[in-house]
Design a protein around this motif. Structure first.
Motif, PDB file in Angstrom:
ATOM      1  N   PRO A 136      15.101  -2.995   5.031  1.00  0.00           N
ATOM      2  CA  PRO A 136      15.342  -1.652   4.561  1.00  0.00           C
ATOM      3  C   PRO A 136      14.404  -1.302   3.506  1.00  0.00           C
ATOM      4  O   PRO A 136      13.825  -0.097   3.683  1.00  0.00           O
ATOM      5  N   GLU A 137      14.075  -2.018   2.856  1.00  0.00           N
ATOM      6  CA  GLU A 137      12.997  -1.489   1.529  1.00  0.00           C
ATOM      7  C   GLU A 137      11.425  -1.413   2.507  1.00  0.00           C
ATOM      8  O   GLU A 137      10.861  -0.777   2.159  1.00  0.00           O
ATOM      9  N   LEU A 138      11.056  -2.244   3.261  1.00  0.00           N
ATOM     10  CA  LEU A 138       9.885  -2.311   4.013  1.00  0.00           C
ATOM     11  C   LEU A 138       9.785  -1.045   4.870  1.00  0.00           C
ATOM     12  O   LEU A 138       8.742  -0.128   4.882  1.00  0.00           O
ATOM     13  N   ALA A 139      11.142  -0.518   5.634  1.00  0.00           N
ATOM     14  CA  ALA A 139      11.054   0.677   6.282  1.00  0.00           C
ATOM     15  C   ALA A 139      10.924   1.720   5.454  1.00  0.00           C
ATOM     16  O   ALA A 139      10.286   2.546   5.744  1.00  0.00           O
ATOM     17  N   ARG A 140      11.507   1.836   4.236  1.00  0.00           N
ATOM     18  CA  ARG A 140      11.339   3.033   3.200  1.00  0.00           C
ATOM     19  C   ARG A 140       9.763   2.879   3.001  1.00  0.00           C
ATOM     20  O   ARG A 140       9.209   4.050   2.767  1.00  0.00           O
ATOM     21  N   SER A 141       9.256   1.930   2.717  1.00  0.00           N
ATOM     22  CA  SER A 141       7.824   1.823   2.279  1.00  0.00           C
ATOM     23  C   SER A 141       6.975   2.269   3.371  1.00  0.00           C
ATOM     24  O   SER A 141       5.856   3.109   3.137  1.00  0.00           O
ATOM     25  N   ILE A 142       7.392   2.058   4.696  1.00  0.00           N
ATOM     26  CA  ILE A 142       6.474   2.596   5.769  1.00  0.00           C
ATOM     27  C   ILE A 142       6.488   3.777   5.750  1.00  0.00           C
ATOM     28  O   ILE A 142       5.553   4.591   6.252  1.00  0.00           O
ATOM     29  N   ARG A 143       7.745   4.558   5.836  1.00  0.00           N
ATOM     30  CA  ARG A 143       7.822   5.846   6.028  1.00  0.00           C
ATOM     31  C   ARG A 143       7.007   6.732   5.147  1.00  0.00           C
ATOM     32  O   ARG A 143       6.458   7.614   5.180  1.00  0.00           O
ATOM     33  N   ALA A 144       7.273   6.205   3.710  1.00  0.00           N
ATOM     34  CA  ALA A 144       6.438   6.822   2.685  1.00  0.00           C
ATOM     35  C   ALA A 144       4.790   6.761   2.753  1.00  0.00           C
ATOM     36  O   ALA A 144       4.230   7.806   2.500  1.00  0.00           O
ATOM     37  N   ALA A 145       4.420   5.595   3.515  1.00  0.00           N
ATOM     38  CA  ALA A 145       2.885   5.573   3.616  1.00  0.00           C
ATOM     39  C   ALA A 145       2.596   6.558   4.920  1.00  0.00           C
ATOM     40  O   ALA A 145       1.413   7.126   4.830  1.00  0.00           O
ATOM     41  N   LEU A 146       3.389   6.639   5.843  1.00  0.00           N
ATOM     42  CA  LEU A 146       2.988   7.457   6.976  1.00  0.00           C
ATOM     43  C   LEU A 146       3.299   9.217   6.307  1.00  0.00           C
ATOM     44  O   LEU A 146       2.588   9.823   6.929  1.00  0.00           O
ATOM     45  N   ASP A 147       3.929   9.024   5.365  1.00  0.00           N
ATOM     46  CA  ASP A 147       4.224  10.663   4.914  1.00  0.00           C
ATOM     47  C   ASP A 147       2.758  11.264   4.241  1.00  0.00           C
ATOM     48  O   ASP A 147       2.523  12.299   4.133  1.00  0.00           O
ATOM     49  N   ALA A 148       2.122  10.117   3.709  1.00  0.00           N
ATOM     50  CA  ALA A 148       0.965  10.499   2.971  1.00  0.00           C
ATOM     51  C   ALA A 148      -0.104   9.290   2.895  1.00  0.00           C
ATOM     52  O   ALA A 148      -0.032   8.546   1.889  1.00  0.00           O
ATOM     53  N   PRO A 149      -0.781   8.989   3.911  1.00  0.00           N
ATOM     54  CA  PRO A 149      -1.524   7.655   4.074  1.00  0.00           C
ATOM     55  C   PRO A 149      -2.695   7.712   3.002  1.00  0.00           C
ATOM     56  O   PRO A 149      -3.355   8.542   2.950  1.00  0.00           O
ATOM     57  N   ALA A 150      -2.811   6.716   2.143  1.00  0.00           N
ATOM     58  CA  ALA A 150      -3.679   6.310   1.167  1.00  0.00           C
ATOM     59  C   ALA A 150      -4.647   5.294   1.717  1.00  0.00           C
ATOM     60  O   ALA A 150      -5.848   5.240   1.301  1.00  0.00           O
ATOM     61  N   SER A 151      -4.554   4.673   2.918  1.00  0.00           N
ATOM     62  CA  SER A 151      -5.418   3.959   3.545  1.00  0.00           C
ATOM     63  C   SER A 151      -5.043   3.899   5.106  1.00  0.00           C
ATOM     64  O   SER A 151      -3.743   4.275   5.541  1.00  0.00           O
ATOM     65  N   PRO A 152      -6.100   3.719   5.949  1.00  0.00           N
ATOM     66  CA  PRO A 152      -5.847   3.537   7.326  1.00  0.00           C
ATOM     67  C   PRO A 152      -5.047   2.300   7.846  1.00  0.00           C
ATOM     68  O   PRO A 152      -4.835   1.993   8.986  1.00  0.00           O
ATOM     69  N   VAL A 153      -4.849   1.301   6.804  1.00  0.00           N
ATOM     70  CA  VAL A 153      -4.663  -0.165   7.176  1.00  0.00           C
ATOM     71  C   VAL A 153      -3.700  -0.797   5.986  1.00  0.00           C
ATOM     72  O   VAL A 153      -4.152  -0.257   4.789  1.00  0.00           O
ATOM     73  N   TYR A 154      -2.608  -1.209   6.359  1.00  0.00           N
ATOM     74  CA  TYR A 154      -1.546  -1.715   5.196  1.00  0.00           C
ATOM     75  C   TYR A 154      -1.002  -3.024   5.538  1.00  0.00           C
ATOM     76  O   TYR A 154      -0.943  -3.408   6.699  1.00  0.00           O
ATOM     77  N   ARG A 155      -1.034  -3.896   4.484  1.00  0.00           N
ATOM     78  CA  ARG A 155      -0.294  -5.098   4.724  1.00  0.00           C
ATOM     79  C   ARG A 155       0.826  -5.361   4.415  1.00  0.00           C
ATOM     80  O   ARG A 155       1.496  -4.434   3.551  1.00  0.00           O
ATOM     81  N   MET A 156       1.710  -6.324   4.477  1.00  0.00           N
ATOM     82  CA  MET A 156       3.406  -6.456   3.925  1.00  0.00           C
ATOM     83  C   MET A 156       3.281  -7.979   3.844  1.00  0.00           C
ATOM     84  O   MET A 156       2.638  -8.710   4.571  1.00  0.00           O
ATOM     85  N   ALA A 157       4.148  -8.475   3.073  1.00  0.00           N
ATOM     86  CA  ALA A 157       4.525  -9.756   2.794  1.00  0.00           C
ATOM     87  C   ALA A 157       5.557 -10.106   3.940  1.00  0.00           C
ATOM     88  O   ALA A 157       6.709  -9.428   4.190  1.00  0.00           O
ATOM     89  N   ARG A 158       5.569 -11.142   4.431  1.00  0.00           N
ATOM     90  CA  ARG A 158       6.585 -11.736   5.428  1.00  0.00           C
ATOM     91  C   ARG A 158       7.227 -12.963   5.057  1.00  0.00           C
ATOM     92  O   ARG A 158       6.704 -14.090   4.406  1.00  0.00           O
TER      93      ARG A 158
END
Length: 265
Positions: free
Chosen positions: A88-110
């Motif tokens: 759920p936390e990653l989902a919120r972060s993804i939605r926020a990034a897509l609302d205002a992309p600061a980079s064309p590429v994003y990484r995440m912790a698995r």
């Protein structure tokens, strides 16, 4: 409204794990599953959960994933494996990034689950993965194994974890790692690489020191020890198989694979 998002997966015989994965991305504008001749109903399962299914024979991990990206209707893609799910936390972060992309590429912790335990150290966490990107600015390498997203910018970092929970037992996990080490050896061989006693000895030792000691894998108890030890064995066997390839006339190793896999590096 944010940028429209396509979630893309490659899969083979992943019907058991696919529903949890697809249920974790209700924010996606579309889901594309590229199926590789599954015999367990993976395609039907994906369609039942709202995914658009594309059939494609296996081409190796990198090429298969890039083909999946090319099938998306949107430029922004989130690439997942069938045995992963978005927290759920990653989902919120993804939605926020897509609302205002600061980079064309994003990484995440698995975060990897192994022998019944969510690993918190070593190779198990944080297992950084670049999975969210604009396909106009990034794409998968064509490596048959150890594929990676190629990009020319520093990725942004998303909060939250990508959860990797394989349902495999240890025997199946080892069989899969054996296939991956063979693929890695074949890939090195085709690139003109060779190996000797130095790589056989130093590669697993360096890996153990890095992940079990420096990155505190020992704090994950027995699962951490087993996970790191298998990774060290993979390093040894990769170079052992490379040596075998150089000593075997007309060497060929099958490029086996599938989309549902663990985190061997």
């Amino acid at each position: 409204m944010g940028q429209p998002l396509s979630v893309v997966l490659v899969a083979r015989n992943a019907a058991a794990s696919l529903p949890a994965c697809l249920a974790s991305v209700p924010f996606a504008d579309e889901i594309v599953v590229v199926d590789s001749q599954s015999s367990d109903g993976t395609a039907q399962c994906a369609a039942q959960h709202g995914a658009r299914v594309v059939e494609r024979e296996w081409m190796g991990f990198g090429r298969q994933k890039q083909f999946a990206v090319s099938q998306a209707r949107n430029d922004w893609v989130l690439c997942l494996d069938a045995d992963e799910r978005v927290s759920p936390e990653l989902a919120r972060s993804i939605r926020a990034a897509l609302d205002a992309p600061a980079s064309p590429v994003y990484r995440m912790a698995r975060r990897n689950r192994f022998l019944g335990r969510w690993l918190r150290h070593g190779e198990g966490y944080p297992d950084w993965c670049t999975r969210l990107f604009n396909r106009e600015r990034a794409g998968w390498s064509d490596d048959a194994v150890h594929e990676k997203v190629l990009h020319a910018v520093t990725p942004g970092t998303l909060d939250g974890d990508l959860l990797h929970e394989s349902a495999e037992d240890l025997g199946k996990y080892l069989e899969k790692q054996n296939r991956y080490s063979a693929l890695a050896a074949q890939q090195l061989f085709e690139r003109g690489r060779s190996a000797g006693a130095l790589q056989l000895v130093l590669s697993p030792l360096a890996r153990f020191a890095k992940f079990y000691v420096l990155r505190l894998g020992f704090l994950d108890g027995i699962p951490g020890l087993v996970h790191t030890s298998i990774g060290c064995m993979n390093s040894f066997m990769k170079y052992a198989k490379l040596i075998e390839l150089h000593r075997t006339p007309s060497p060929t190793l099958p490029l086996e694979g599938g989309g549902n896999r663990g985190g061997e590096r």
